[in-house]
Design an enzyme around this catalytic site. Structure first.
Site: not given
Ligand code: NDP
Length: 486
Positions: A338, A128, A55
């Site tokens: 993350y 997403n 990303h």
């Protein structure tokens, strides 16, 4: 003309000359004491921070979320407490596999991450534009992403690598079918849906748990690019989606999405015929219909891309009371990965950055120090607990109900349980109109053409299992006999 602001060094000294370096004589070498030149070059040398491993290329905007339907019987999260209630948001869209300068129109899933600045802390919905994913175990994530990146020797992208991995990963077929459908090349970020993909949980005020999937449906409708148009735009306007989002908001054409949920009572998960925590499957709408929650509108562009978009940091681990996790293995992996990526990319204090800082809630904890601690670092307060001093303490009223777990600790391979990795891919194929079926098949043929025959055959057997027509049409396009893939 207004009076010019004084140019200064980082320590605030006015700069007397920003055009000419300090030299020994007219033609002479530079002087060590030109500290302004040194500072300017040194800062420039450090402008690029590590890009996200996935990303990396993205665009973002601020907005507002408005509740339109009462879901308080499912969740006590305060942001949903009242119809009409509004919460500030920041959303970042992205492609997945490409580098920070890569083309926006690549065939790739799109990230759709929204930070809700609630009065109980930030809730990040990090999804997403696809309701499922390629793999169901985070142990496979680095392997999978390596196949989407570049080969070790040539540094080129490789269809062989991509299909090699997928041919060994039958559970990817559902996501492959979405990726190679026209939704794999959305027409910018405004005309696509968003999905949590993962199952999360809701906890209501009676401390009951529900499993939940989130859907963001574009109110602009769905619009996709053909494979040819996406390829053309990658050359003539590689920042196509970034430009489209920014310019639409400047024109005050604010994009909007309806947030909807699918809700499964906690107990039903035990007997539902699909594992509801398997991210390679959807919950059919006929079993769990969509319930409207509210509207997300994006209405303000960032003023500074780096400060607000590049430094925005999303993590599915950011939840608020009333929203919880689920046993979804991919989610569990992302809960670590993350925030860990953000610590690496931005430093341990990344949540203090303005775009990431919670609003409307006072952050209080015993964390101290670390690189770039740019608030008062807790001042003089004690930084430990238990303590007889007046220090921040826990709030047991936010405890979630216990979650019943059973079974032996082991490394389970779901494939050995003979689960069906193909039916939902086939369901999707079968609901596509004829022209979209044709596009899907052609897109796959185009991508698989350079791949070794042996890999093609394994992969074709999966398409065939999803739907014989689907598999046969791709086989024909690749010049492989259907008898070889049955
Ligand atoms: P439904 O007929 O109730 O739903 C079909 C879904 O397919 C709709 O959500 C629609 O999204 C979506 N869709 C339509 N065209 C495409 C496309 N080209 N690419 C991807 N999605 C598309 O059926 P089910 O709930 O039983 O699901 C059937 C199949 O639909 C699934 O196997 C899955 O592949 C796909 N799907 C299901 C979703 C779910 O949560 N149940 C979500 C998204 C896709 P829209 O309404 O926005 O047009």
């Amino acid at each position: 003309m207004s009076k010019k602001q004084k140019l200064t060094t980082m320590s605030g000294r006015p700069v007397d000359d920003n055009q000419n370096s300090l030299t020994a004589g007219k033609r002479g070498p530079l002087l060590m004491q030109d500290v302004y030149l040194q500072e300017k070059l040194a800062h420039f040398d450090r402008e690029v921070i590590p890009e996200r491993i996935v990303h990396a290329k993205g665009a973002g905007a601020y907005g507002v979320f408005t509740v339109t339907n009462d879901i308080t019987r499912y969740t006590r999260a305060k942001l949903f407490s009242q119809v009409g209630k509004q919460t500030e948001t920041f959303t970042r869209f992205s492609t997945v596999g490409g580098e920070r300068g890569s083309a926006d129109t690549a065939r790739d899933p799109r990230g759709f991450a929204t930070k809700f600045y609630t009065e109980e802390g930030n809730w990040d919905l990090v999804g997403n534009n696809t309701p499922v994913f390629f793999i169901r175990d985070p142990l496979k994530f680095p392997d999978f992403i390596h196949t989407q990146k570049r080969t070790p020797d040539s540094n080129l992208k490789s269809a062989e690598m991509v299909w090699d991995f997928w041919s060994k990963t039958p559970e990817a077929l559902h996501q492959i079918t979405i990726l190679f459908s026209n939704r794999g090349t959305p027409d910018g970020y405004r005309f696509m849906n968003g999905y949590s993909s993962h199952t999360f949980s809701f906890i209501n005020s009676d401390n009951e748990r529900f499993w939940v999937k989130f859907h963001l449906k574009s109110m602009q409708g769905i619009k996709n690019l053909s494979d040819e148009e996406a390829t053309r735009l990658a050359g003539v306007d590689p920042d196509y989606a970034t430009r489209d989002l920014f310019e639409a908001i400047e024109r005050k054409e604010y994009p909007r999405w309806t947030l909807k949920v699918q809700i499964m009572p906690e107990k039903e998960a035990e007997n539902y015929h699909i594992n509801p925590f398997d991210i390679t499957r959807v919950w059919p709408h006929s079993d769990y219909p969509l319930i409207e929650v509210g509207i997300l509108e994006l209405n303000r562009n960032p003023k500074n891309y780096f400060a607000e978009v590049e430094q925005s940091a999303f993590a599915p681990s950011n939840i608020v009371p009333g929203i919880g996790f689920s046993p979804d293995k991919m989610l569990q992996g992302r809960l670590f990965s993350y925030p860990d990526t953000q610590r690496y990319r931005l430093g341990v204090n990344y949540n203090l950055l303005p775009v990431n800082r919670p609003r409307g809630v006072e952050v209080a904890n015993h964390y101290r120090d670390g690189y770039m601690r740019f608030d008062d670092n807790g001042g003089a307060s004690r930084n430990y607990e238990p303590s007889n001093y007046d220090v921040p303490g826990e709030s047991p009223e936010y405890k979630e109900p216990p979650l019943r777990i059973s079974g032996d600790a082991d490394r389970y391979n779901p494939r050995s349980e003979d689960i069906d990795d193909f039916k939902q891919a086939g369901d999707l194929y079968r609901i596509l109109p004829e022209n979209e079926k044709r596009d899907l098949i052609n897109n796959i043929i185009h991508s698989m053409k350079p791949v070794s025959k042996s890999i093609q055959k394994i992969q074709l057997s999966y398409f065939y299992k999803a739907d014989p027509e689907y598999g046969s049409a791709i086989a024909e396009g690749l010049g492989i006999a259907v008898a070889d893939i049955k």
